[in-house]
Design a protein around this motif. Structure first.
Motif, mmCIF file in Angstrom:
data_model
loop_
_atom_site.group_PDB
_atom_site.id
_atom_site.type_symbol
_atom_site.label_atom_id
_atom_site.label_comp_id
_atom_site.label_asym_id
_atom_site.label_seq_id
_atom_site.Cartn_x
_atom_site.Cartn_y
_atom_site.Cartn_z
ATOM 1 N N ARG A 1 -4.053 11.090 0.782
ATOM 2 C CA ARG A 1 -5.074 10.223 1.887
ATOM 3 C C ARG A 1 -4.368 8.859 2.058
ATOM 4 N NH1 ARG A 1 -9.906 9.054 0.248
ATOM 5 N NH2 ARG A 1 -9.640 9.656 -2.155
ATOM 6 N N MET A 2 -3.646 8.163 1.071
ATOM 7 C CA MET A 2 -3.437 7.137 1.130
ATOM 8 C C MET A 2 -1.893 6.638 1.259
ATOM 9 S SD MET A 2 -5.935 5.416 -1.392
ATOM 10 C CE MET A 2 -7.634 5.733 -1.509
ATOM 11 N N ASP B 1 -13.966 5.478 -0.058
ATOM 12 C CA ASP B 1 -13.096 4.864 -1.012
ATOM 13 C C ASP B 1 -11.910 3.959 -0.493
ATOM 14 O OD1 ASP B 1 -11.217 7.604 -2.457
ATOM 15 O OD2 ASP B 1 -11.650 6.954 -0.345
ATOM 16 N N ILE B 2 -11.364 4.316 0.932
ATOM 17 C CA ILE B 2 -10.181 3.630 1.499
ATOM 18 C C ILE B 2 -10.843 2.345 1.932
ATOM 19 C CG2 ILE B 2 -8.742 3.597 3.444
ATOM 20 C CD1 ILE B 2 -7.962 6.599 2.950
ATOM 21 N N VAL B 3 -12.139 2.411 2.333
ATOM 22 C CA VAL B 3 -12.810 1.054 2.931
ATOM 23 C C VAL B 3 -12.901 0.151 1.891
ATOM 24 C CG1 VAL B 3 -14.685 -0.130 4.191
ATOM 25 C CG2 VAL B 3 -13.787 2.199 4.719
ATOM 26 N N VAL C 1 -0.859 -0.848 7.838
ATOM 27 C CA VAL C 1 -1.337 -1.026 6.533
ATOM 28 C C VAL C 1 -0.620 -0.394 5.493
ATOM 29 C CG1 VAL C 1 -3.499 -0.692 5.044
ATOM 30 C CG2 VAL C 1 -3.626 -1.457 7.503
ATOM 31 N N ASP C 2 -0.167 -0.784 4.466
ATOM 32 C CA ASP C 2 0.737 -0.215 3.328
ATOM 33 C C ASP C 2 -0.141 -0.644 2.050
ATOM 34 O OD1 ASP C 2 4.238 -0.936 2.111
ATOM 35 O OD2 ASP C 2 2.574 0.096 1.510
ATOM 36 N N LEU C 3 -0.577 0.385 1.472
ATOM 37 C CA LEU C 3 -1.522 0.465 0.365
ATOM 38 C C LEU C 3 -0.683 0.593 -0.925
ATOM 39 C CD1 LEU C 3 -4.565 2.417 1.529
ATOM 40 C CD2 LEU C 3 -4.476 -0.020 1.359
ATOM 41 N N ALA D 1 -2.903 1.199 -4.351
ATOM 42 C CA ALA D 1 -3.176 2.708 -4.284
ATOM 43 C C ALA D 1 -2.662 3.725 -5.555
ATOM 44 C CB ALA D 1 -2.745 3.554 -2.909
ATOM 45 N N LYS D 2 -1.569 3.074 -6.207
ATOM 46 C CA LYS D 2 -1.060 3.816 -7.153
ATOM 47 C C LYS D 2 -1.679 3.580 -8.471
ATOM 48 C CE LYS D 2 3.290 2.613 -8.068
ATOM 49 N NZ LYS D 2 3.489 2.023 -9.447
#
Ligand code: FAD
Length: 373
Positions: free
Chosen positions: A72-73, A99-101, A204-206, A210-211
């Motif tokens: 997802r991310m 959870d992304i928001v 957007v780069d998570l 996100a890791k």
């Protein structure tokens, strides 16, 4: 055929063996497993007994949790939720998982705290400098542009080859053009509608948060199985809970480039918290002796080149520690230490000097330090 008397005489020995086996297998022991995901590796150790939590069950729960975040991310998967958002029409709210928001809101708060030194909309610059999924650097803005999707689906070895390209310094015009597509203030997160909106062209780069979020999700999956003592590490981000089989706290080595004895910069006991590190010595290229690392200053558009070599952060969640470590790599040790002490953030900075390295530690980090033998 054993005689009846012989069998009778063996019974105590068999019974004893059975008791020993049961005691050993029910006594909590350390089990470990590893894997690969998100372009890096993961390692898990947990304390349980053989019957209640077999490795197969725990490793599947951890892999599923990490694979969900990856799917997802990731900016390395053209069909991830994040990449669908990065191609969504400007100005239109795009529905994403809650959870992304929440992760974007946490990132925005860290952007505010650092006056934009940390900014997850830095993607166009990351890709331009060759530190992202390079094939996306060519992505056209118009969604559905087939040949760029083709590139994005290139096999992993193609990406690996691309990532091995000797770095190049983009020209000033390309940097300035990419900078126009950066700015967290133009990324709107609405938790009520569970939507994100790009108020201008953004990517957007998570990768910086996100890791760590994957570590938190893996830890939650282990906790959900009823395991209370474990350590989870994904690509250098770590979460620990409880104690080792000997009842002592988990002890982590902060490894730096040629710092301290055998490269160990510090020994810490995070005590049910998370530790993340960011450094300029793992993902960089050099041109004419100048090092360009993957930590980009969103304001200048150039890789940050302050004297900091590595930052370690301890926080309640791995996602937060992960993002704060990247933030401090951009702020540098002087501004970073001042902010860490003002806000009570546990941070340790290692920076280059003419003689080698020096380290400075925020007040909040000191209680976690363990004297090195
Ligand atoms: P960190 O310091 O934690 O993060 C550095 C990264 O943050 C940079 O690479 C850049 O992307 C971003 N960044 C740079 N400057 C800033 C800034 N000022 N503000 C905010 N962010 C900034 N890599 C692969 O090679 N293949 C994969 O398939 C792959 N899949 C991934 C899937 C996911 C879900 C994630 C999160 C990452 C993935 N990666 C992949 C990337 C790889 O894991 C990264 O190297 C890693 O996430 C960066 O973490 P780090 O600890 O090395 O550095």
């Amino acid at each position: 055929m054993l005689s009846r008397s012989l069998k009778r005489s063996l019974l105590p020995a068999i019974f004893l063996l059975l008791v020993v086996f049961l005691v050993l297998s029910t006594r909590p022991r350390l089990y470990s497993f590893q894997g690969q995901i998100m372009g890096t590796t993961y390692n898990v150790s947990y304390v349980a007994n053989l019957f209640t939590h077999p490795v197969k069950e725990v490793s599947k729960a951890v892999y599923d949790a990490l694979a969900d975040v990856d799917q997802r991310m990731s900016t390395y998967k053209s069909d991830s939720e994040l990449m669908q958002f990065n191609r969504s029409p400007v100005g239109e709210p795009f529905r994403v998982s809650q959870d992304i928001v929440q992760l974007v809101q946490e990132a925005q708060a860290i952007s505010d705290m650092s006056d934009g030194a940390y900014d997850i909309t830095v993607g166009p610059l990351v890709n331009l400098w060759g530190f992202g999924p390079t094939q996306w650097a060519a992505v056209k803005e118009s969604p559905g542009d087939e040949d760029s999707h083709e590139l994005a689906n290139a096999p992993e070895f193609v990406k690996w080859i691309e990532s091995q390209y000797p770095g190049h310094i983009p020209d000033e015009m390309a940097i300035n053009e990419a900078r126009t597509k950066v700015g967290y203030q133009s990324l709107k997160a609405d938790i009520g509608d569970s939507t994100l909106t790009r108020e201008k062209e953004l990517f957007v780069d998570l990768s910086s948060i996100a890791k760590g979020y994957g570590v938190d999700q893996a830890a939650a999956a282990i906790r959900a199985l009823g395991i209370e003592d474990f350590i989870v590490e994904v690509g250098g981000e770590v979460a620990v809970q409880g104690v080792k089989p000997n009842g002592k706290p988990w002890r982590l080595a902060v490894i730096g480039p040629e710092m301290g004895k055998n490269g160990i910069s510090a020994l810490v006991e995070p005590l049910d918290k998370a530790l993340a590190t960011s450094g300029d010595y793992l993902n960089f290229f050099e041109v004419d002796g100048q090092r360009y690392s993957h930590t980009i200053n969103p304001v200048t558009g150039w890789p940050e080149a302050k004297r900091v070599a590595e930052v370690a952060v301890i926080a309640d969640t791995s996602a937060r520690a992960d993002a704060l470590a990247t933030m401090f790599m951009v702020l540098g040790d002087e501004k970073g230490l001042e902010l860490a002490n003002r806000l009570g953030i546990a941070a340790r900075f290692a920076y280059y000097t003419d003689e080698g390295f020096e380290t400075v530690t925020s007040e909040a980090f000191k209680p976690y330090l363990v004297e090195q033998p």
